[in-house]
Design a protein around this motif. Structure first.
Motif, short mmCIF file in Angstrom:
data_model
loop_
_atom_site.label_atom_id
_atom_site.label_comp_id
_atom_site.label_asym_id
_atom_site.label_seq_id
_atom_site.Cartn_x
_atom_site.Cartn_y
_atom_site.Cartn_z
N PRO A 96 0.80 -1.23 0.00
CA PRO A 96 0.00 0.00 0.00
C PRO A 96 0.83 1.28 0.00
O PRO A 96 0.29 2.36 -0.20
N PHE A 97 2.13 1.17 0.24
CA PHE A 97 2.93 2.39 0.29
C PHE A 97 3.17 2.93 -1.11
O PHE A 97 3.56 2.20 -2.01
N GLY A 100 7.81 6.18 -4.20
CA GLY A 100 8.41 7.48 -3.88
C GLY A 100 8.13 7.93 -2.46
O GLY A 100 8.63 8.94 -2.01
N GLY A 101 7.30 7.15 -1.75
CA GLY A 101 7.06 7.45 -0.33
C GLY A 101 8.28 7.01 0.48
O GLY A 101 9.17 6.34 -0.05
N ILE A 102 8.30 7.39 1.75
CA ILE A 102 9.50 7.10 2.55
C ILE A 102 9.72 5.59 2.71
O ILE A 102 10.84 5.10 2.59
N MET A 103 8.65 4.84 2.97
CA MET A 103 8.81 3.40 3.13
C MET A 103 9.36 2.78 1.84
O MET A 103 10.22 1.91 1.87
N MET A 106 13.01 3.76 1.49
CA MET A 106 13.85 3.03 2.44
C MET A 106 14.10 1.61 1.93
O MET A 106 15.21 1.11 1.97
N LEU A 153 19.21 8.30 1.96
CA LEU A 153 17.78 8.59 2.03
C LEU A 153 17.49 10.03 1.62
O LEU A 153 16.56 10.29 0.84
N LYS A 154 18.31 10.95 2.12
CA LYS A 154 18.09 12.36 1.76
C LYS A 154 18.26 12.56 0.26
O LYS A 154 17.52 13.31 -0.37
N LYS B 11 6.94 13.19 7.26
CA LYS B 11 6.24 12.55 6.14
C LYS B 11 6.18 11.03 6.38
O LYS B 11 5.16 10.38 6.09
N GLU B 15 2.84 8.90 6.63
CA GLU B 15 2.62 7.78 5.71
C GLU B 15 2.21 6.53 6.47
O GLU B 15 1.27 5.82 6.09
N THR B 19 -1.48 4.52 6.65
CA THR B 19 -1.52 3.19 6.03
C THR B 19 -1.79 2.06 7.02
O THR B 19 -2.52 1.11 6.69
#
Lengths: 161, 459
Positions: A96-97, A100-103, A106, A153-154, B11, B15, B19
């Protein structure tokens, strides 16, 4: 809060879940690398918290206790399933993430160990020394892993933005 | 658990919040086993004497069993036995104790900069010198725990007691006494023991011979910083000051003070926002009598309140009260638009989020670059920073070094005592002997020995 759970408070248990679920989930995700298994494991971990709450010593570090349960759960489960389903061959499931989201970033840019270090530092609020103890490695290794992970990550976040 | 710092972290939390599902019904409804429910536990001190008696019995048993062997050993090294006992205790603040032949402490030697924080604390050395070694070791460890060098709530940690060869029974008793202390404290902390040859012990404490320590003047505590001072040139002294005093004690103190004042920074930002908002309302008010200059401060000086409309007069009074509140709370006046702008600019630059982000990776370079600004930041909320400011200038003479070193150590002690108070005072159940031994057995099973465990914890 764990002491309240120990006294049988369902409200305290629900509050614990709300407060800790992000941290526990992200930590477990670093082992499973997929949403379905990590979410399932998270629910099991919280069930174990209920079942083993008698073993918690009030006044001691509750997050360390919780992390131990999560860590052992993930390791035991993965060890048990490894002969038939290696981690890398885990079936593709619902993720579901958003891309381009953080999860997502990562998972794509950091190693499992780096994900754990970042999770424990940012979401669990642990010091590098505490992380080193929990992961059984020198503090310097944690510090360098965290710095490296943060740079990656940055950079990934900038690229997405 | 927390969420703080830069945007990606926020963020990330958002997120996950969006979720992750709620607790599954079967988990929520699963009852907590009745056998596990218990009333809140309270640390009881009544059990203390019982544990002390158990420890005493253990020591007596040890003496009964091993005295013949130890006597034989001492006979093989009668000179050391007569001179006394040398032990080093590594918590992280590492210290060496020298005791006379009766087991009374005659000298203390800091083996690293952290030990200086403890040994330099007013009255500590005087209190400990002359005490039995066993008691001195416990006093030292307890103070280290109070200052947060040891976490009393830990699930597992270790300290190491290194004993110089030829030591008397007092050294053996010190380990047992420490274990008993950890049981009373309710802390799962193992005591690893190592025996060192006289040569190795001398190397550890940095003397020609370990016996030097026993031969040194009785009743003194020698600080690590003082020892370093005797071997450094003036140039090296400044480098040493920067790496130890500035980048350790000052950095630690500044970081802890900033961390503990986040609520005040937040309240300060809100107070400034309130004043800024009122100032804006004054400027934009339709009844503002100013022609070219309409700001509050100009009007308060130059205009006649009798000419104000009731609505504008009420706004001016509100502003006056806000400025008075600000001055009362933060000890400084906002006397012009310029003051307000510079304070606001500073507050935005060092917002809570920016401060937390800086402190997260607070390197030595960042300290040296921003120390002055950070102190200004503390001053903006009414904090006294005079002492830390005095430490920012490196000393040029040995005398000045000693003065600044002592000041930094005292500051470090105060900061650590404040930040370690909550953990130390947390109510804990004392550990039963069975429980503590089970912890030691588990450690040995996993790491091989307590010494290996200690080495793993302190690489």
């Amino acid at each position: 809060m764990l002491s309240d759970v120990q006294e049988g408070s369902d409200e305290a248990f629900e509050a614990l879940y709300r407060e800790a679920r992000n941290a526990v989930f992200s930590f477990l995700y670093s082992y499973y690398q997929n949403y379905h298994d990590a979410e399932d494991a998270m629910q099991s971990v919280f069930l174990k918290v209920k079942l083993r709450i008698g073993q918690y010593t009030p006044g001691t570090n509750g997050s360390a206790w919780l992390l131990q349960i999560a860590k052992h759960h993930a390791l035991d489960e993965l060890r048990a399933r490894r002969p038939s389903v290696a981690l890398d061959e885990a079936p593709e499931g619902f993720e579901p993430f958003e891309d381009g989201g953080i999860m997502d970033l990562m998972r794509r840019t950091l190693s499992e160990e780096e994900q754990r270090v970042v999770t424990m530092h940012v979401l669990w609020g642990w010091k590098h020394r505490q992380i080193a103890k929990a992961l059984d490695c020198p503090t310097g290794t944690v510090t360098s892993k965290y710095k490296r992970a943060l740079e990656k990550l940055k950079k990934a976040v900038k690229e997405v933005l | 658990m927390r969420s703080r710092g830069s945007d990606w972290k926020t963020k990330w939390e958002q997120e996950l919040d969006a979720t992750l599902p709620e607790l599954r019904a079967d988990v929520r409804e699963h009852p907590i086993p009745a056998s596990h429910k218990r009333p809140a536990l309270r640390r009881t001190r009544e059990d203390g004497p019982r544990y002390a008696l158990l420890a005493l019995a253990a020591v007596l048993l040890l003496m009964l069993c091993f005295t013949p062997v130890l006597r034989e050993l001492l006979q093989e090294a009668p000179a050391e036995g007569e001179k006394g006992t040398l032990i080093a205790l590594h918590i992280n603040p590492s210290v060496a104790f020298a005791a006379d032949s009766e087991g009374k402490v005659v000298q203390l030697l800091a083996l690293n900069a952290d030990a200086d924080v403890i040994l330099s604390h007013a009255g500590f050395a005087e209190e400990v010198i002359g005490l039995p070694l066993t008691e001195a070791v416990v006093r030292y460890t307890d103070l280290a725990a109070r200052l947060g060098y040891l976490d009393p709530n830990t699930q597992g940690d270790a300290v190491c007691l290194r004993v110089c060869e030829g030591a008397s029974l007092h050294a053996e008793s010190a380990a047992a006494e420490l274990e008993d202390y950890f049981c009373r404290l309710g802390a799962r902390i193992a005591v690893a023991e190592e025996k060192l040859s006289r040569t190795d012990f001398s190397a550890l404490i940095g003397t020609e011979s370990g016996e030097d320590l026993l031969l040194a003047p009785v009743g003194t505590a020698v600080l690590f910083g003082e020892r370093a001072l005797s071997t450094l040139t003036e140039q090296e002294l400044q480098a040493y000051y920067e790496s130890t005093v500035l980048c350790r004690e000052v950095k630690e103190t500044l970081s802890a003070r900033l961390h503990s004042r986040m609520e005040q920074f937040s309240a300060h930002a809100e107070a400034l926002l309130h004043v800024t908002e009122l100032s804006g309302r004054v400027l934009a008010h339709p009844d503002n009598p100013g022609i070219f200059i309409k700001n509050y401060w100009y009007l308060a000086e130059e205009s006649d309140p009798a000419e104000y409309t009731p609505s504008f007069a009420s706004l001016m009074t509100e502003m006056e009260h806000a400025l008075a509140d600000y001055a009362k709370t933060y000890g400084r006046e906002i006397a012009s638009v310029g003051d307000l702008l510079s304070l606001t600019e500073e507050s935005v630059r060092w917002s809570v989020e920016n401060l937390l982000s800086l402190l997260e990776d607070f390197s030595d370079a960042l300290l040296l670059e921003h120390a002055d600004e950070l102190l200004t930041c503390l001053e903006s909320i009414g904090e006294d920073t005079e002492q830390i400011r005095a430490l920012l200038t490196p000393p040029t003479t040995a005398e000045e070094f000693l003065g600044k070193h002592a000041l930094a150590l005292q500051m470090s002690f105060d900061t650590r005592e404040e930040s370690g108070r909550e953990a130390y005072n947390t109510e804990r159940e004392p550990l039963g002997q069975k429980e503590y031994l089970a912890f030691l057995d588990a450690v040995k099973a996993e790491y091989g020995s307590l010494a290996d465990y200690w080495k793993t914890q302190n690489p």
